[in-house]
Design a protein around this motif. Structure first.
Motif, mmCIF file in Angstrom:
data_model
loop_
_atom_site.group_PDB
_atom_site.id
_atom_site.type_symbol
_atom_site.label_atom_id
_atom_site.label_comp_id
_atom_site.label_asym_id
_atom_site.label_seq_id
_atom_site.Cartn_x
_atom_site.Cartn_y
_atom_site.Cartn_z
ATOM 1 N N PRO A 156 0.811 -1.217 0.000
ATOM 2 C CA PRO A 156 0.000 0.000 0.000
ATOM 3 C C PRO A 156 0.841 1.262 0.000
ATOM 4 C CG PRO A 156 0.033 -0.996 2.193
ATOM 5 C CD PRO A 156 0.737 -1.943 1.282
ATOM 6 N N GLU A 157 0.356 2.263 -0.734
ATOM 7 C CA GLU A 157 1.021 3.574 -0.695
ATOM 8 C C GLU A 157 0.645 4.245 0.619
ATOM 9 O OE1 GLU A 157 -0.366 6.638 -0.665
ATOM 10 O OE2 GLU A 157 -2.479 6.131 -0.918
ATOM 11 N N ARG A 158 1.549 5.036 1.193
ATOM 12 C CA ARG A 158 1.275 5.688 2.485
ATOM 13 C C ARG A 158 1.783 7.112 2.519
ATOM 14 N NH1 ARG A 158 4.648 1.855 5.972
ATOM 15 N NH2 ARG A 158 3.221 1.878 7.730
ATOM 16 N N VAL A 159 1.912 7.714 1.326
ATOM 17 C CA VAL A 159 2.533 9.048 1.270
ATOM 18 C C VAL A 159 1.524 10.169 1.482
ATOM 19 C CG1 VAL A 159 4.534 8.428 -0.105
ATOM 20 C CG2 VAL A 159 2.365 8.883 -1.248
ATOM 21 N N LEU A 160 1.997 11.245 2.058
ATOM 22 C CA LEU A 160 1.140 12.385 2.378
ATOM 23 C C LEU A 160 1.106 13.355 1.199
ATOM 24 C CD1 LEU A 160 -0.340 13.350 5.036
ATOM 25 C CD2 LEU A 160 1.561 14.926 5.304
ATOM 26 N N PRO A 161 -0.099 13.659 0.680
ATOM 27 C CA PRO A 161 -0.166 14.657 -0.402
ATOM 28 C C PRO A 161 0.557 15.939 0.021
ATOM 29 C CG PRO A 161 -2.320 13.627 -0.074
ATOM 30 C CD PRO A 161 -1.426 13.125 1.024
ATOM 31 N N GLU A 213 -3.997 2.500 9.596
ATOM 32 C CA GLU A 213 -3.312 3.791 9.745
ATOM 33 C C GLU A 213 -4.287 4.949 9.533
ATOM 34 O OE1 GLU A 213 0.594 1.687 7.813
ATOM 35 O OE2 GLU A 213 -0.294 3.382 6.764
ATOM 36 N N ASN A 214 -5.065 4.860 8.463
ATOM 37 C CA ASN A 214 -5.976 5.972 8.176
ATOM 38 C C ASN A 214 -7.165 5.990 9.135
ATOM 39 O OD1 ASN A 214 -4.351 7.060 6.284
ATOM 40 N ND2 ASN A 214 -5.538 6.422 4.504
ATOM 41 N N SER A 215 -7.594 4.827 9.604
ATOM 42 C CA SER A 215 -8.691 4.790 10.586
ATOM 43 C C SER A 215 -8.220 5.355 11.920
ATOM 44 C CB SER A 215 -9.195 3.360 10.788
ATOM 45 O OG SER A 215 -9.703 2.870 9.589
ATOM 46 N N GLY A 259 -14.379 19.308 9.237
ATOM 47 C CA GLY A 259 -14.709 17.966 8.768
ATOM 48 C C GLY A 259 -13.447 17.340 8.216
ATOM 49 N N VAL A 260 -13.533 16.093 7.821
ATOM 50 C CA VAL A 260 -12.351 15.417 7.292
ATOM 51 C C VAL A 260 -12.482 15.264 5.783
ATOM 52 C CG1 VAL A 260 -11.125 13.209 7.217
ATOM 53 C CG2 VAL A 260 -11.712 14.243 9.403
ATOM 54 N N GLY A 261 -11.487 15.762 5.066
ATOM 55 C CA GLY A 261 -11.526 15.687 3.607
ATOM 56 C C GLY A 261 -10.424 14.805 3.046
ATOM 57 N N GLY A 262 -10.193 14.966 1.740
ATOM 58 C CA GLY A 262 -9.183 14.161 1.071
ATOM 59 C C GLY A 262 -9.801 12.871 0.564
HETATM 60 N N1 SAJ Z 1 -7.326 16.955 9.667
HETATM 61 C C1 SAJ Z 1 -7.931 17.570 10.768
HETATM 62 N N2 SAJ Z 1 -7.250 17.631 11.932
HETATM 63 C C2 SAJ Z 1 -5.986 17.135 12.077
HETATM 64 C C3 SAJ Z 1 -5.375 16.492 10.969
HETATM 65 C C4 SAJ Z 1 -6.073 16.414 9.786
HETATM 66 O O1 SAJ Z 1 -9.078 18.041 10.674
HETATM 67 O O2 SAJ Z 1 -5.424 17.257 13.170
HETATM 68 C C5 SAJ Z 1 -8.065 16.852 8.393
HETATM 69 C C6 SAJ Z 1 -7.361 17.609 7.255
HETATM 70 O O3 SAJ Z 1 -7.685 18.985 7.286
HETATM 71 C C7 SAJ Z 1 -7.946 16.899 6.055
HETATM 72 C C8 SAJ Z 1 -8.084 15.454 6.533
HETATM 73 O O4 SAJ Z 1 -8.051 15.511 7.961
HETATM 74 O O5 SAJ Z 1 -9.226 17.414 5.706
HETATM 75 C C9 SAJ Z 1 -7.004 14.514 6.044
HETATM 76 O O6 SAJ Z 1 -5.737 15.152 6.062
HETATM 77 P P1 SAJ Z 1 -4.399 14.424 6.550
HETATM 78 O O7 SAJ Z 1 -3.279 15.373 6.460
HETATM 79 O O8 SAJ Z 1 -4.626 13.810 7.883
HETATM 80 O O9 SAJ Z 1 -4.232 13.185 5.567
HETATM 81 P P2 SAJ Z 1 -4.227 12.970 3.958
HETATM 82 O O10 SAJ Z 1 -5.597 12.527 3.557
HETATM 83 O O11 SAJ Z 1 -3.638 14.108 3.235
HETATM 84 O O12 SAJ Z 1 -3.191 11.726 3.865
HETATM 85 C C10 SAJ Z 1 -3.420 10.549 4.627
HETATM 86 C C11 SAJ Z 1 -2.124 10.155 5.365
HETATM 87 N N3 SAJ Z 1 -2.391 9.132 6.366
HETATM 88 C C12 SAJ Z 1 -1.992 9.259 7.650
HETATM 89 O O13 SAJ Z 1 -1.413 10.239 8.065
HETATM 90 C C13 SAJ Z 1 -2.279 8.106 8.565
HETATM 91 C C14 SAJ Z 1 -1.110 9.646 4.341
HETATM 92 O O14 SAJ Z 1 0.060 9.154 4.988
HETATM 93 C C15 SAJ Z 1 -1.725 8.537 3.478
HETATM 94 O O15 SAJ Z 1 -0.806 8.044 2.513
HETATM 95 C C16 SAJ Z 1 -2.907 9.135 2.753
HETATM 96 O O16 SAJ Z 1 -3.868 9.526 3.751
HETATM 97 C C17 SAJ Z 1 -3.454 8.080 1.822
HETATM 98 O O17 SAJ Z 1 -3.176 8.177 0.611
HETATM 99 O O18 SAJ Z 1 -4.088 7.121 2.289
#
Ligand code: SAJ
Length: 408
Positions: A156-161, A213-215, A259-262
């Motif tokens: 699985p990919e795990r990189v942060l955009p 990890e994401n959960s 809210g949570v996006g991405g």
């Molecule tokens: N967010 C909050 N509060 C926080 C942290 C994040 O509201 O304290 C929100 C952000 O604003 C955003 C959402 O959560 O809307 C997701 O942002 P994120 O920075 O947490 O994560 P993504 O979606 O950019 O990337 C995640 C990462 N996963 C983890 O950190 C466990 C990344 O490593 C994964 O590779 C990526 O998902 C993926 O592709 O699955």
């Protein structure tokens, strides 16, 4: 590996293809979108990710990366296609099925197929079954074990955009082969550019590791979001509260938001829930808490409008940020955009300050994209993203701060 083929040239596939090519491996990038293929073959990129454009330009120019719409023979195939969910949060493996059927005709003895897409548990076995169905002349690990003609693994990919080009190299990789030999070959492949550890497990554990990890992050953000709603009711500054609680050596609360996006954190937990609906109670509730947050923000705006005593046609609302998180221009699955679109249906004078875009997306045709001075004149200031450019601003009047930019 003489030739690597990457199937799906999106946010993960293209950087991965570029990374292999930058290490002088011959890479064949495959995508169903002709425009994407043409753009890449011109040495340009169709997505925004720091430094990606420079690397793609250089590897296309050197001839190490070539894009095409038709799969061609290679020694390793990396499948990096989307895995969205369907109506009822059920994972949709349609893109993996299409990719499997597309590469099956060009497979040959000794090839390695790696699934990179974030997937529900069992997806790698399913991909192997689709490949075996299409190629009865070849043997696969599910039947032939270590002696199979084709090796299959999930990685699985795990990189942060926003940090993809660094994290691809430095992050550890979880490698889940269908047999130990599959794992070993997949690890050797990634070692071409990965300096982090390539940790070996089985395919199902690798699938679950990514979802976990994401959960984990989603549950922790839900905790912060729930705290923000509780604190609002109890007249406590949630940002100060979290900063204080985080001074405890074993407490590390994340930040509330609108809210949570991405494309990952709001999706992947459902892959666990859909497989184990009875058991995944906390994971489901966290999703619901985070998904409910935009509606709570909209209620806050309605209450603020009532405070101004102006009608919905008269009141002017400035929105700060549309991206799904700070300092990126990615609006996909953004709670800020969802909130802005809902507000646009109700209030006619919307101003949007989003320094990372040049024009407003669909649903905001009547809103105005403004600079900070233009936003400053509004009656209500709604902060939805903590971009650096927004953190610097000074706000006057009614402020709804969903990111803790103003408070503290
Ligand atoms: N967010 C909050 N509060 C926080 C942290 C994040 O509201 O304290 C929100 C952000 O604003 C955003 C959402 O959560 O809307 C997701 O942002 P994120 O920075 O947490 O994560 P993504 O979606 O950019 O990337 C995640 C990462 N996963 C983890 O950190 C466990 C990344 O490593 C994964 O590779 C990526 O998902 C993926 O592709 O699955």
């Amino acid at each position: 590996m003489k030739t690597v083929s990457v199937i799906g040239l999106g946010y993960i596939g293209l950087p991965t293809a570029a990374m292999f090519a930058s290490r002088k491996v011959k890479v064949i990038g495959v995508d169903v979108n002709e425009e994407t293929v043409a753009t890449i073959n011109e040495g340009r990129v169709h997505i925004v990710e720091p430094d990606l454009d420079i690397v793609v330009h250089s590897v296309v120019e050197s001839g190490h990366l070539v894009a095409t719409t038709t799969p061609q023979p290679a020694d390793a195939f990396l499948v990096a296609v989307p895995t969205p969910f369907k109506g009822d949060h059920e994972p949709d493996l349609g893109f993996i099925e299409k990719a499997s059927k597309a590469i099956a005709p060009v497979l040959k003895t000794g090839d390695l197929v790696v699934l990179e897409s974030t997937s529900p548990v069992g997806a790698t076995e399913q991909m192997a079954a689709w490949l075996a169905e299409a190629r009865s002349d070849l043997s696969f690990p599910q039947d032939a074990g270590e002696k199979s003609d084709i090796r299959i693994a999930h990685c699985p990919e795990r990189v942060l955009p926003g940090k993809v080009m660094q994290e691809l190299i430095h992050n550890d990789r979880v490698i889940g082969g269908m047999t130990p030999r599959c794992s070993k070959e997949a690890a050797a492949l990634y070692k071409i550019f990965v300096t982090g550890d390539c940790v070996i497990t089985n395919a199902r554990t690798a699938e679950m590791a990514k979802l976990t990890e994401n959960s984990f992050r989603d549950v922790n953000i839900a905790f912060a979001n729930e705290l923000s709603v509780i604190c609002d009711k109890l007249d406590i500054d949630v940002w100060e509260l979290i900063a204080l609680a985080n001074r405890h050596p074993r407490v590390n609360i994340l930040q509330p938001g609108p809210g949570v996006g991405g494309h990952c954190i709001a999706v992947d937990p459902w892959f666990i829930v859909s497989r184990t609906p009875e058991e995944a109670r906390l994971i489901r509730t966290a999703r619901e808490v985070n998904d409910d947050k935009p509606a709570w923000v909209l209620d806050k705006v309605d209450a603020a409008v009532a405070e101004t005593k102006k009608s919905s046609a008269e009141v002017s609302i400035a929105i700060y940020g549309l991206a799904f998180k700070a300092d990126i221009d990615d609006l996909r699955e953004s709670p800020a955009l969802l909130i802005a679109r809902q507000l646009a249906k109700k209030y006619s004078s919307l101003r949007v300050f989003e320094p990372h875009i040049d024009s407003l997306p669909d649903g905001l045709e009547d809103a105005k994209l403004v600079d900070a001075a233009g936003a400053a004149q509004a009656d209500i200031h709604l902060v939805l993203v903590d971009h650096q450019a927004i953190k610097k601003l000074h706000f006057d009047g009614i402020v709804i701060d969903t990111r803790g930019v103003v408070a503290g």
